[in-house]
Design a protein around this motif. Structure first.
Motif, PDB file in Angstrom:
ATOM      1  N   PRO A   5       1.244  -1.420   0.158  1.00 37.11           N
ATOM      2  CA  PRO A   5       0.212   0.147  -0.208  1.00 37.11           C
ATOM      3  C   PRO A   5       0.793   1.752  -0.358  1.00 37.11           C
ATOM      4  CG  PRO A   5       0.003  -1.244   2.122  1.00 37.11           C
ATOM      5  CD  PRO A   5       0.917  -1.619   1.171  1.00 37.11           C
ATOM      6  N   ALA A   6       0.514   2.519  -0.359  1.00 35.60           N
ATOM      7  CA  ALA A   6       0.954   3.603  -0.420  1.00 35.60           C
ATOM      8  C   ALA A   6       0.872   4.450   0.645  1.00 35.60           C
ATOM      9  CB  ALA A   6      -0.242   4.634  -1.588  1.00 35.60           C
ATOM     10  N   PHE A   7       2.677   4.523   1.090  1.00 32.49           N
ATOM     11  CA  PHE A   7       2.257   5.000   2.516  1.00 32.49           C
ATOM     12  C   PHE A   7       2.182   7.213   2.818  1.00 32.49           C
ATOM     13  CE2 PHE A   7       5.518   7.822   5.260  1.00 32.49           C
ATOM     14  CZ  PHE A   7       5.171   7.338   6.804  1.00 32.49           C
ATOM     15  N   THR A   8       0.690   6.870   2.936  1.00 34.45           N
ATOM     16  CA  THR A   8       0.025   8.036   2.946  1.00 34.45           C
ATOM     17  C   THR A   8      -0.329   8.244   4.539  1.00 34.45           C
ATOM     18  OG1 THR A   8      -2.029   6.812   2.663  1.00 34.45           O
ATOM     19  CG2 THR A   8      -0.611   7.999   0.492  1.00 34.45           C
ATOM     20  N   ARG A   9      -0.938   9.290   5.060  1.00 30.46           N
ATOM     21  CA  ARG A   9      -1.491   9.686   5.811  1.00 30.46           C
ATOM     22  C   ARG A   9      -2.941   8.616   6.893  1.00 30.46           C
ATOM     23  NH1 ARG A   9      -1.017  14.982   9.562  1.00 30.46           N
ATOM     24  NH2 ARG A   9       0.488  15.230   8.066  1.00 30.46           N
ATOM     25  N   PHE A  10      -3.360   8.785   5.758  1.00 37.11           N
ATOM     26  CA  PHE A  10      -4.783   8.115   5.517  1.00 37.11           C
ATOM     27  C   PHE A  10      -5.016   6.907   5.780  1.00 37.11           C
ATOM     28  CE2 PHE A  10      -8.571   5.918   4.305  1.00 37.11           C
ATOM     29  CZ  PHE A  10      -9.487   6.628   5.170  1.00 37.11           C
ATOM     30  N   ASN A  11      -3.457   6.258   4.800  1.00 32.72           N
ATOM     31  CA  ASN A  11      -3.714   4.884   5.075  1.00 32.72           C
ATOM     32  C   ASN A  11      -2.958   4.590   6.790  1.00 32.72           C
ATOM     33  OD1 ASN A  11      -4.278   4.014   3.119  1.00 32.72           O
ATOM     34  ND2 ASN A  11      -2.545   3.811   1.776  1.00 32.72           N
ATOM     35  N   VAL A  12      -1.878   5.274   6.776  1.00 35.60           N
ATOM     36  CA  VAL A  12      -1.409   5.353   8.519  1.00 35.60           C
ATOM     37  C   VAL A  12      -2.709   5.456   9.832  1.00 35.60           C
ATOM     38  CG1 VAL A  12      -0.287   5.970  10.685  1.00 35.60           C
ATOM     39  CG2 VAL A  12       0.947   6.183   8.117  1.00 35.60           C
ATOM     40  N   PHE A  13      -3.739   6.415   9.250  1.00 33.38           N
ATOM     41  CA  PHE A  13      -4.447   5.748  10.229  1.00 33.38           C
ATOM     42  C   PHE A  13      -6.029   4.400  10.036  1.00 33.38           C
ATOM     43  CE2 PHE A  13      -4.542  11.300   9.633  1.00 33.38           C
ATOM     44  CZ  PHE A  13      -3.647  11.292  10.313  1.00 33.38           C
ATOM     45  N   LEU A  14      -5.447   4.790   8.649  1.00 34.21           N
ATOM     46  CA  LEU A  14      -6.552   3.090   8.866  1.00 34.21           C
ATOM     47  C   LEU A  14      -5.817   2.346   9.949  1.00 34.21           C
ATOM     48  CD1 LEU A  14      -8.874   1.526   7.546  1.00 34.21           C
ATOM     49  CD2 LEU A  14      -7.872   2.359   5.730  1.00 34.21           C
ATOM     50  N   ARG A  15      -4.541   1.561   9.093  1.00 34.35           N
ATOM     51  CA  ARG A  15      -3.571   1.137  10.141  1.00 34.35           C
ATOM     52  C   ARG A  15      -3.888   0.710  11.105  1.00 34.35           C
ATOM     53  NH1 ARG A  15       3.041   2.002  10.480  1.00 34.35           N
ATOM     54  NH2 ARG A  15       1.820   3.029  12.075  1.00 34.35           N
ATOM     55  N   ASP A  16      -3.827   2.085  11.564  1.00 34.42           N
ATOM     56  CA  ASP A  16      -3.772   2.334  13.574  1.00 34.42           C
ATOM     57  C   ASP A  16      -5.836   1.972  13.284  1.00 34.42           C
ATOM     58  OD1 ASP A  16      -0.880   2.576  13.595  1.00 34.42           O
ATOM     59  OD2 ASP A  16      -0.769   4.513  13.830  1.00 34.42           O
ATOM     60  N   SER A  17      -6.276   1.998  12.332  1.00 37.79           N
ATOM     61  CA  SER A  17      -7.951   1.758  12.526  1.00 37.79           C
ATOM     62  C   SER A  17      -8.498   3.195  13.422  1.00 37.79           C
ATOM     63  CB  SER A  17      -8.018   1.321  14.369  1.00 37.79           C
ATOM     64  OG  SER A  17      -7.465  -0.698  13.749  1.00 37.79           O
ATOM     65  N   PHE A  18      -7.590   4.312  12.991  1.00 38.65           N
ATOM     66  CA  PHE A  18      -7.965   5.866  13.692  1.00 38.65           C
ATOM     67  C   PHE A  18      -8.002   6.400  15.299  1.00 38.65           C
ATOM     68  CE2 PHE A  18     -10.381   4.773   9.409  1.00 38.65           C
ATOM     69  CZ  PHE A  18      -9.636   5.787   8.719  1.00 38.65           C
ATOM     70  N   GLU A  19      -6.929   5.188  15.828  1.00 40.08           N
ATOM     71  CA  GLU A  19      -6.702   5.847  17.109  1.00 40.08           C
ATOM     72  C   GLU A  19      -5.120   5.885  17.457  1.00 40.08           C
ATOM     73  OE1 GLU A  19      -7.018   1.993  19.203  1.00 40.08           O
ATOM     74  OE2 GLU A  19      -9.036   1.095  18.523  1.00 40.08           O
ATOM     75  N   CYS A  20      -5.572   6.858  17.964  1.00 37.87           N
ATOM     76  CA  CYS A  20      -4.173   7.497  18.961  1.00 37.87           C
ATOM     77  C   CYS A  20      -3.220   6.290  19.653  1.00 37.87           C
ATOM     78  CB  CYS A  20      -4.401   8.199  19.928  1.00 37.87           C
ATOM     79  SG  CYS A  20      -3.189   8.642  20.490  1.00 37.87           S
ATOM     80  N   GLN A  21      -2.065   5.928  18.993  1.00 38.50           N
ATOM     81  CA  GLN A  21      -1.371   4.761  19.282  1.00 38.50           C
ATOM     82  C   GLN A  21      -0.719   5.387  21.143  1.00 38.50           C
ATOM     83  OE1 GLN A  21      -1.183   1.523  17.837  1.00 38.50           O
ATOM     84  NE2 GLN A  21      -3.273   2.947  17.486  1.00 38.50           N
ATOM     85  N   TYR A  22      -1.408   6.620  21.447  1.00 40.79           N
ATOM     86  CA  TYR A  22      -0.187   6.696  22.813  1.00 40.79           C
ATOM     87  C   TYR A  22      -1.909   6.559  23.750  1.00 40.79           C
ATOM     88  CZ  TYR A  22       3.633   8.478  20.687  1.00 40.79           C
ATOM     89  OH  TYR A  22       4.332   7.961  19.505  1.00 40.79           O
ATOM     90  N   CYS A  23      -2.806   7.390  23.796  1.00 38.17           N
ATOM     91  CA  CYS A  23      -4.085   7.099  24.753  1.00 38.17           C
ATOM     92  C   CYS A  23      -4.911   5.820  24.254  1.00 38.17           C
ATOM     93  CB  CYS A  23      -4.407   8.372  24.517  1.00 38.17           C
ATOM     94  SG  CYS A  23      -5.320   9.470  23.741  1.00 38.17           S
ATOM     95  N   GLY A  24      -5.083   5.322  23.158  1.00 40.06           N
ATOM     96  CA  GLY A  24      -5.904   4.492  22.072  1.00 40.06           C
ATOM     97  C   GLY A  24      -7.354   5.662  22.274  1.00 40.06           C
ATOM     98  N   ASP A  25      -7.910   6.769  22.190  1.00 40.54           N
ATOM     99  CA  ASP A  25      -8.510   7.252  21.462  1.00 40.54           C
ATOM    100  C   ASP A  25      -9.760   7.593  20.200  1.00 40.54           C
ATOM    101  OD1 ASP A  25      -9.344   7.996  24.681  1.00 40.54           O
ATOM    102  OD2 ASP A  25      -8.160  10.184  23.790  1.00 40.54           O
ATOM    103  N   SER A  26     -10.320   6.922  19.444  1.00 40.11           N
ATOM    104  CA  SER A  26     -10.834   7.160  18.657  1.00 40.11           C
ATOM    105  C   SER A  26     -11.242   8.823  18.027  1.00 40.11           C
ATOM    106  CB  SER A  26     -11.880   5.878  18.222  1.00 40.11           C
ATOM    107  OG  SER A  26     -11.876   4.401  18.447  1.00 40.11           O
ATOM    108  N   LEU A  27     -10.881   8.619  16.963  1.00 41.80           N
ATOM    109  CA  LEU A  27     -11.004  10.000  16.069  1.00 41.80           C
ATOM    110  C   LEU A  27     -11.323   9.675  14.532  1.00 41.80           C
ATOM    111  CD1 LEU A  27      -8.459  11.385  18.051  1.00 41.80           C
ATOM    112  CD2 LEU A  27     -10.642  11.539  18.873  1.00 41.80           C
ATOM    113  N   PRO A  28     -12.003  10.802  14.709  1.00 36.86           N
ATOM    114  CA  PRO A  28     -12.357  10.904  13.005  1.00 36.86           C
ATOM    115  C   PRO A  28     -10.516  11.820  12.362  1.00 36.86           C
ATOM    116  CG  PRO A  28     -13.431  12.931  13.773  1.00 36.86           C
ATOM    117  CD  PRO A  28     -12.871  12.430  14.560  1.00 36.86           C
ATOM    118  N   ALA A  29     -10.471  10.798  11.109  1.00 38.53           N
ATOM    119  CA  ALA A  29      -9.650  11.735  10.726  1.00 38.53           C
ATOM    120  C   ALA A  29      -8.862  12.954  10.393  1.00 38.53           C
ATOM    121  CB  ALA A  29      -9.240  10.692   9.918  1.00 38.53           C
TER     122      ALA A  29
END
Length: 196
Positions: A85-109
């Motif tokens: 997959p292309a390395f894009t900001r959106f794909n990073v968010f999708l890989r991480d399920s739109f969750e902050c990888q530090y606090c776990g909050d789910s947020l819109p892109a």
């Protein structure tokens, strides 16, 4: 259309989208969901590039032609998905399920940012293996510190996902509009309900 004069009573460019399936009857993409405008779908039907699996009640007409608008179409030729997959900001968010990888909050892109686990000022690279989704407050709190210095470790070790993994993650985020005729094709591997 064959004579080039399509007359339509369809209002707005966003109305009557067609779900696009690959030749194996799976969506080309789950997130974003693979849909075409009715104009593109009609053109593909006329050019015999797709099979129509379901239709809307609405028709488009020209003086010599009438066609019900397709709601689900399948490509006649299979398109393999990209292996990497292309390395894009959106794909990073999708890989991480739109969750902050530090606090776990789910947020819109639009409310997420990305963080370099090893800050660029410390030699960190902008790559799949060093970038994670983060909320603004966590990104500010971490700043240019290493994870061990601020006791902020990412929930998952960042890595390059496969296209398949991104598509699977995308299935968890259905779009706001799902036409009834699409449901059998979007949830093809879900358990069927038995009728009594």
């Amino acid at each position: 259309m064959p004579d080039g004069s399509l007359i339509s009573h369809v209002h707005g460019p966003g109305g009557f989208p067609a779900l696009v399936l690959n030749a194996d009857f799976r969506p080309l993409s789950y997130f974003p969901l693979s849909v075409w405008s009715w104009q593109d779908a009609v053109k593909a039907v006329v050019l015999d590039r797709v099979s129509v699996l379901s239709e809307y009640e609405t028709e488009v007409r020209s003086p010599s032609f009438a066609l019900r608008l397709p709601s689900v179409i399948a490509l006649r030729e299979y398109i393999p998905s990209a292996r990497r997959p292309a390395f894009t900001r959106f794909n990073v968010f999708l890989r991480d399920s739109f969750e902050c990888q530090y606090c776990g909050d789910s947020l819109p892109a639009q409310d997420l940012t990305f963080d370099h686990v090893i800050p660029r000022s410390r030699g960190g690279r902008t790559s799949w293996e060093n970038v994670v989704a983060a909320c603004g407050p966590c990104n500010l709190r971490k700043g240019s510190k290493l994870p061990r210095e601020c006791h902020m470790l990412p929930r998952q070790i960042p890595r390059q996902p496969t296209s398949w993994e991104l598509q699977e993650n995308g299935r968890s985020f259905p779009p706001n509009h799902l036409h009834e005729s699409w449901r059998d094709y979007l949830y093809w591997d879900s358990e069927l309900e038995e009728e009594g």
